[in-house]
Design an enzyme around this catalytic site. Structure first.
Site, PDB file in Angstrom:
ATOM      1  N   GLY A   9      25.409  95.502  13.910  1.00 21.90           N
ATOM      2  CA  GLY A   9      26.215  95.903  12.740  1.00 21.90           C
ATOM      3  C   GLY A   9      27.107  97.076  13.101  1.00 21.90           C
ATOM      4  N   GLN A  13      30.333 100.656   8.086  1.00 29.51           N
ATOM      5  CA  GLN A  13      30.684 102.050   7.768  1.00 29.51           C
ATOM      6  C   GLN A  13      29.912 103.033   8.646  1.00 29.51           C
ATOM      7  OE1 GLN A  13      29.360 103.613   4.001  1.00 29.51           O
ATOM      8  NE2 GLN A  13      30.918 105.218   3.968  1.00 29.51           N
ATOM      9  N   ASP A  35      28.253  92.872  16.666  1.00 27.50           N
ATOM     10  CA  ASP A  35      28.537  92.501  15.269  1.00 27.50           C
ATOM     11  C   ASP A  35      28.960  91.045  15.282  1.00 27.50           C
ATOM     12  OD1 ASP A  35      29.302  92.576  12.465  1.00 27.50           O
ATOM     13  OD2 ASP A  35      29.360  94.746  12.695  1.00 27.50           O
ATOM     14  N   TYR A 140      19.704  94.317  -3.175  1.00 27.38           N
ATOM     15  CA  TYR A 140      19.816  95.200  -2.003  1.00 27.38           C
ATOM     16  C   TYR A 140      18.630  96.177  -1.972  1.00 27.38           C
ATOM     17  CZ  TYR A 140      21.755  99.079   0.799  1.00 27.38           C
ATOM     18  OH  TYR A 140      21.961 100.084   1.713  1.00 27.38           O
ATOM     19  N   LYS A 144      15.533  96.505   0.705  1.00 24.05           N
ATOM     20  CA  LYS A 144      15.266  97.725   1.466  1.00 24.05           C
ATOM     21  C   LYS A 144      13.807  98.176   1.305  1.00 24.05           C
ATOM     22  CE  LYS A 144      19.102  98.381   3.614  1.00 24.05           C
ATOM     23  NZ  LYS A 144      19.157  98.266   5.075  1.00 24.05           N
TER      24      LYS A 144
END
Ligand code: SER
Length: 316
Positions: A9, A13, A35, A140, A144
């Site tokens: 990844g 960001q 990625d 999400y 997590k």
């Protein structure tokens, strides 16, 4: 032999900035960025890896004799709500693939990014403690929580050295977030520098925990480099930066751009934000591995504006 690190990844960001920081620290030749596709500005070793494909992760781990993995691939909170099952599948499957590869090939250390999104209604919203009850209402957040528990499971059951941080919303100039509830705090600076009105998808007084990217990356490297006996939390560590509302960021931006305009059009992300903490108790991270943020609102604002002005002058 130097330690070889695989970043999964690397175009995201956090991934972009972390990859560069790892290259600077451990040498470009030791960092394998990966990625779904190569980004144009990628610099250093890059491999195309779809982390839903465990065999591809294995291949890269064998090819480069990888010793550490940072797994950053995920679909974030707001985007996740558009496709809950796909988000669950991607977030959980890629993480289990990484854990399995790490177990099979005796990877030395693994990093897992968790989030303030793990908290839900049951957690106190102010000074939210590390061990609050976790009942998130986004897919999400659920993924997590699940990921944190798998991290702990692999640590206890197989002795895998998995380390994790719950990131607050991340503000940075080097990369754009995609699909999160805290993204407004990056977009707002872009609009200010471009002299555009910003339409904010949260109410002006919505306070959320945020952190500057340099602090977030430093925390990541610090938790990974801490002596193993200092890592006492094997789910994930709360870390705090600074708590902010759109109104507070706006008034700071107006110190530099007095005519900056903002309008408020809260959407479904308001509901997500209202379930998340306003501020974070990170005393465990402070005690165990000495966590301390450096950036306050003014230094974030000043850095964002300076760097984005530079970037846009290059592009325009
Ligand atoms: N910044 C993320 C999001 O908004 C939280 O981890 O989804």
């Amino acid at each position: 032999m130097d330690t070889v690190i695989l970043v999964i990844g690397a175009n995201g960001q956090v991934g972009r900035v972390l990859t560069k920081a790892l290259q600077d620290r451990y040498g470009k030749e030791n960092i394998i960025a990966s990625d779904l596709k190569k980004s144009e500005d990628s610099d250093g070793i890059f491999e195309v890896v779809d982390a839903t494909d465990i065999d591809r992760i294995k291949e890269v781990v064998i090819q480069y004799q990888v010793a550490e993995i940072y797994h950053l691939a995920a679909i974030l909170s707001a985007k996740g709500e558009e496709a809950p099952l796909r988000t669950w599948d991607l977030n959980v499957k890629t993480w289990l693939n990484v854990l399995e590869v790490a177990r099979i090939y005796s990877i030395e250390k693994v990093f897992y990014p968790s989030s303030i999104a793990v908290f839900g209604k049951a957690a106190p919203r102010d000074n939210t403690p590390n061990n609050a009850y976790l009942d998130p209402m986004t897919v999400y957040g659920i993924s997590k929580v699940d990921g944190e528990n798998w991290a702990q499971y692999y640590h206890v059951k197989y002795g895998l050295d998995v380390r994790s941080i719950r990131y607050p919303g991340i503000i940075g100039y080097q990369s754009l977030p995609g699909g999160g509830t805290t993204d407004y705090a990056v977009d707002i600076y872009h609009k200010a520098v471009l002299n555009k009105t910003f339409t904010c998808f949260l109410n002006e007084d919505t306070i959320l925990p945020m952190i500057f990217i340099d602090d977030a990356v430093r925390a990541t490297i610090e938790v990974m480099e801490a002596p193993i006996e200092n890592i006492k939390v094997r789910t994930s560590y709360n870390i705090a930066g600074i708590s902010l509302s759109p109104r507070e960021i706006t008034s700071e931006i107006r110190e530099l751009y007095p005519d900056f305009e903002i309008e408020y059009k809260p959407d479904f992300r308001q509901e997500i934000a209202e379930e998340w903490p306003r501020s974070i108790d990170d005393s465990e991270a402070q005690m165990d591995w000495g966590w301390k943020p450096e950036y306050d609102l003014w230094s974030i604002t000043e850095t964002m504006i300076r760097e984005l002005k530079d970037q846009y002058e290059v592009i325009l």
